[in-house]
Design a protein around this motif. Structure first.
Motif: not given
Lengths: 249, 283, 340
Positions: B1-3, B6-7, B10, C106, C110, C113, C302
């Protein structure tokens, strides 16, 4: 409001460049004086009152009289601040420590040498407890102001410990080694904003070595770049003789 | 899955702005430790779990993480037991009721109280480790019928350094609490146990199938306590441990508290012991 | 994808043209041998043919010194730092540096934010340029090739006498609209070859690195390392920071700032009271490398290294991350062979 901290400023063996640098705070000096009472400062005034909250001390200890005076200052000061390479590490004066003391004395004072007792040049911390170090040759104004405001607020200032390399990389300075020069940055404490490398010079190690310096790795770096280890070690001694002698023993 | 997949999307928030809170009470616990009672503005509840922490800051001085010492069952204010060891804590020690501190949090995973419900609760606390554990102890005491026995083992360097001595008296007298305390070196007046905390564990009355344990103390303590619990036959899955690391941001950004792949400020500070085994640097 | 052509002698005109639309940051000479990303004032100063900049584009979104808030000591009030979108063209960026930003995105999205970083990330038009791998690049080993256009709005591939231009997004079309870029039937040239390789793909590395915790390579590397932290500071995917208070000389107020930090520096894991959780250079080197090839890749799938080669190129001691990882691989394979 609580009484202003009483500040005293002293000098021992050194060039007094750090003290002069303190007088150079043209824009900040009046603000600084708002917060403190300067009770003793030979460079600026001439009276001799009592106890002090903060003592800024410049220079290394190199005569029996120095030892007596620093003990007295320590006794009277709540916070003792070593200012500049001489006070913090022994500085340039420490170079004499590797030579026989009598020869040094004769060389400097000639036939009158008996009038001038001398000792190996010591940093303040070799004789008394030092609470704060303001490093550099000379100490930098920015750092002195930081330390000053921290002490006025009654907190212990934070001393930078990471190598000069960090600041060079932040400023995207071309590495001094890439220019084919010896640089002591990898084992020297930063906090100077990599002042010398930023102006095309090499780091002379004036702020002292990083904690737990890996000198063997430093030697390999010099060899890898085809530079003289001998010359680099000589330069490292310029400001760090006292500490290097300590590492040896 | 692309980075970026993953998030979850928000809205970004201001993570580093403290809520200015009022010191309501300052109570010395020992020469070094002080208990601060803190109130958020407008009588807001902190809404924490036992074992969680907050970031406390003073402008111009700094910010650091501290575990919450009060139980969430006690509303309106919260307590922080803080040892004077550095720059910030020395300035905190000068605070008086009415003074302001910045608070961020609560952060991290605290003690999963649901895993302790209906079980005998064993608390092993060394030194200042009692501070976060006291949150759990009072939580259990306030909801007494939801838990089985409460067993507390507390070790300190010396009797002069014992924390919450007044509360210790009430734990000692409480027939529902099995309280044990020991000191490494006792003063001449000390009449209790002497020895490291692990010396308390062999003598404990434990119902192994029913006991869940939480450990908190200085880094050197964990290995030895684990060995002692193991030799009593307490299964690994019944052990939780609260770890100390340098948690600067509290929100998984600054990297300081990382142990292997885990951020202590997010996954911890309270870990299930079986999860810690994959973290070589944890213990 | 339709290819257009930007002749070498029109690059300067192209830069001038996009400068009318937005602020442009691009690589420019910074010293005798070095190139740095800077705001463009003179379109002629832009350098598109370069190996690497010491600092990546990270510095625009996570500045080395970044104000978090301003406080007033008298009334204990504070105001959040003013953070603005970068709102600029980043021109002449290599694919690995764009990939590094995906990793930072990311991190700052994560869990919680973060406003500071994510606000700065807004309004960026990415114009990439292909690169010729030098003795340190190894991004091919982590799946990032010199011609990869992912994440770019416009991409320039070096070709004979100029660049092949791919306009990839609406933002890219907006930026280039009105500038004459003739179509070309030139084919995209083969990307240049890498001189450095990690011998296994990331999918296998998680297992290898997991088994390399006690490899002697960490101690051996520590012997050569001075612990200066340069490798952290130049890394485009390192994001660790410390927080500092700065008080003005009037002692009336000041700022709370975050500054870049690095896991190679001794104080990084130090807690009040003096305990240091990774006291030795070997443990710190291990953490640094594991973080790139195991810890964060375990979490996300990754690798957290983009193969830019900076940590190796700028290490005065010449410590090579590729050699460390390959050593772990060969020891792992040797061990596996003897175990069979």
């Amino acid at each position: 409001m609580a009484a202003k901290p009483r500040v005293a400023i002293f000098d021992f063996t050194g060039c007094e460049g750090c003290e002069l640098n303190q007088l150079n705070f043209e824009n900040q000096l009046l603000d600084m004086l708002e917060h403190v009472d300067i009770v003793e400062w030979r460079e600026a005034m001439d009276d001799r009152p009592g106890e002090y909250d903060i003592a800024f001390v410049e220079g290394s200890l190199s005569t029996p009289d120095c030892i007596k005076r620093i003990n007295e200052i320590r006794r009277r000061a709540k916070v003792l601040v070593a200012v500049g390479a001489c006070a913090v590490q022994g500085g340039i004066n420490g170079m004499k420590n590797t030579q026989p003391i009598e020869e040094v004395r004769e060389e400097v004072y000639g036939k009158d040498k008996y009038l001038f007792p001398t000792l190996p040049a010591l940093p303040l911390s070799a004789v008394v407890k030092v609470d704060v170090n303001v490093r550099g040759c000379p100490m930098t104004q920015m750092e002195f102001l930081k330390v000053f405001t921290a002490l006025v607020m009654g907190k212990k200032p934070v001393e930078p410990t990471s190598a000069v390399c960090v600041e060079c990389k932040l400023k995207e300075n071309e590495c001094v080694y890439e220019k084919g020069m010896i640089c002591l940055g990898p084992v020297t404490r930063g906090g100077c904003d990599a002042h010398c490398p930023s102006f095309g010079q090499y780091c002379t190690g004036c702020r002292g070595m990083v904690p737990e310096p890996n000198l063997k790795a430093m030697e390999e770096i010099l060899v890898k770049h085809g530079l003289s280890v001998n010359e680099a070690w000589k330069r490292l001694h310029l400001y760090n003789t006292h500490e290097l002698e300590g590492l040896k023993s | 899955m692309k980075l970026n997949e993953l998030v979850p999307q928000q809205d970004p928030v201001d993570l580093y702005l403290p809520v200015m809170s009022e010191i309501r009470d300052v109570r010395p616990l020992t020469d070094l430790e002080t208990l601060y009672t803190v109130a958020l503005p407008d009588g807001r509840d902190l809404g924490h779990q036992p074992g969680q922490f907050v970031e406390v800051s003073l402008f111009g001085v700094g910010e650091a993480p501290f575990s919450i010492s009060s139980s969430p069952t006690r509303k309106g204010v919260f307590e922080l037991g803080i040892r004077k060891v550095g720059l910030l804590t020395e300035k905190l020690a000068e605070l008086k009721p009415g003074d302001k501190v910045g608070i961020r949090g609560p952060f991290g995973h605290g003690i999963p109280v649901e895993k302790f419900r209906g079980k005998d609760v064993l608390i092993v606390a060394g030194g200042i480790g009692l501070v976060p554990m006291r949150s759990m102890i009072n939580y259990v005491l306030d909801r007494r019928d939801e838990f089985g026995r409460l067993i507390i083992c507390y070790g300190s360097r010396s009797d002069k350094e014992l924390l919450f001595t007044d509360e210790m008296e009430s734990w000692r007298r409480d027939p529902g609490v099995d309280f044990h305390v020991t000191v490494d070196r006792g003063s001449p007046e000390w009449e209790g146990n002497t020895g490291v905390i692990t010396t308390l564990i062999p003598g404990l009355e434990l119902d192994l199938g029913k006991t869940v344990c939480c450990v908190c103390g200085p880094p050197v303590m964990y290995r030895f306590v684990l060995l002692a619990l193991k030799s009593r036959g307490l299964p690994d899955k019944s052990i939780y441990m609260s770890l100390e690391r340098r948690m600067k941001c509290g929100v998984g950004k600054c990297g300081h508290c990382q142990i292997n792949h885990s951020y202590v400020c997010q996954d911890g500070p309270v870990y299930h012991y079986p999860d810690l085994k994959s973290l070589e640097e944890a213990l | 994808m339709e290819l257009k052509f930007l002749a070498s002698d029109r690059v300067e005109a192209f830069v001038s043209y996009i400068m009318q639309k937005k602020t442009v940051y691009a690589p420019q000479r910074a010293g005798k041998h070095s190139v740095a990303l800077k705001k463009v004032a003179d379109p002629g100063a832009v350098v598109l043919d370069y190996a690497r900049t010491m600092q990546s584009v990270k510095k625009f979104f996570l500045p080395p010194r970044d104000e978090l808030l301003q406080f007033n000591l008298a009334d204990q009030s504070f105001a959040p730092a003013e953070v603005k979108p970068l709102d600029a063209v980043l021109l002449g960026i290599h694919s690995y540096d764009r990939a590094a930003i995906d990793r930072l995105d990311y991190n700052f999205s994560q869990g919680h934010a973060e406003r500071n970083y994510l606000t700065r990330r807004e309004g960026v038009v990415w114009v990439g340029v292909s690169f010729e791998p030098d003795e340190f690049h190894f991004s091919g080993s982590v799946g990032i090739r010199p011609h990869d256009t992912e994440g770019f709005d416009v991409f320039l591939t070096r070709a004979r006498d100029g660049y092949l231009v791919e306009v990839l997004t609406n933002a890219g079309r907006e930026l280039t609209a009105g500038f004459d870029l003739p179509a070309t039937d030139q084919a995209k040239p083969q990307p240049g070859h890498f001189h450095q390789h990690i011998f296994l793909p990331q999918a296998k590395l998680n297992e290898v690195m997991g088994a390399s915790y006690n490899n002697p390579v960490w101690e051996e590397t520590a012997e050569k390392c001075v612990g200066c932290g340069s490798c952290n500071i130049v890394c485009p995917t390192c994001y660790c920071f410390n927080v500092e208070e700065n008080v003005d000389i009037k002692v009336s107020g000041g700022t709370r700032e975050r500054i870049w930090d690095g896991c190679m520096l001794r104080e990084f894991t130090e807690v009040a009271g003096g305990e240091v959780f990774r006291g030795g250079l070997a443990e710190r080197q291990r953490h640094r490398v594991m973080r790139k090839f195991k810890y964060l890749s375990d979490k996300t799938g990754h690798p957290w290294c983009v193969g830019c080669g900076r940590c190796t190129a700028y290490c005065t001691a010449g410590i090579s991350i590729v050699s460390i990882v390959n050593r772990c691989i060969s020891d792992y394979e040797k061990h596996a062979a003897t175990a069979v």
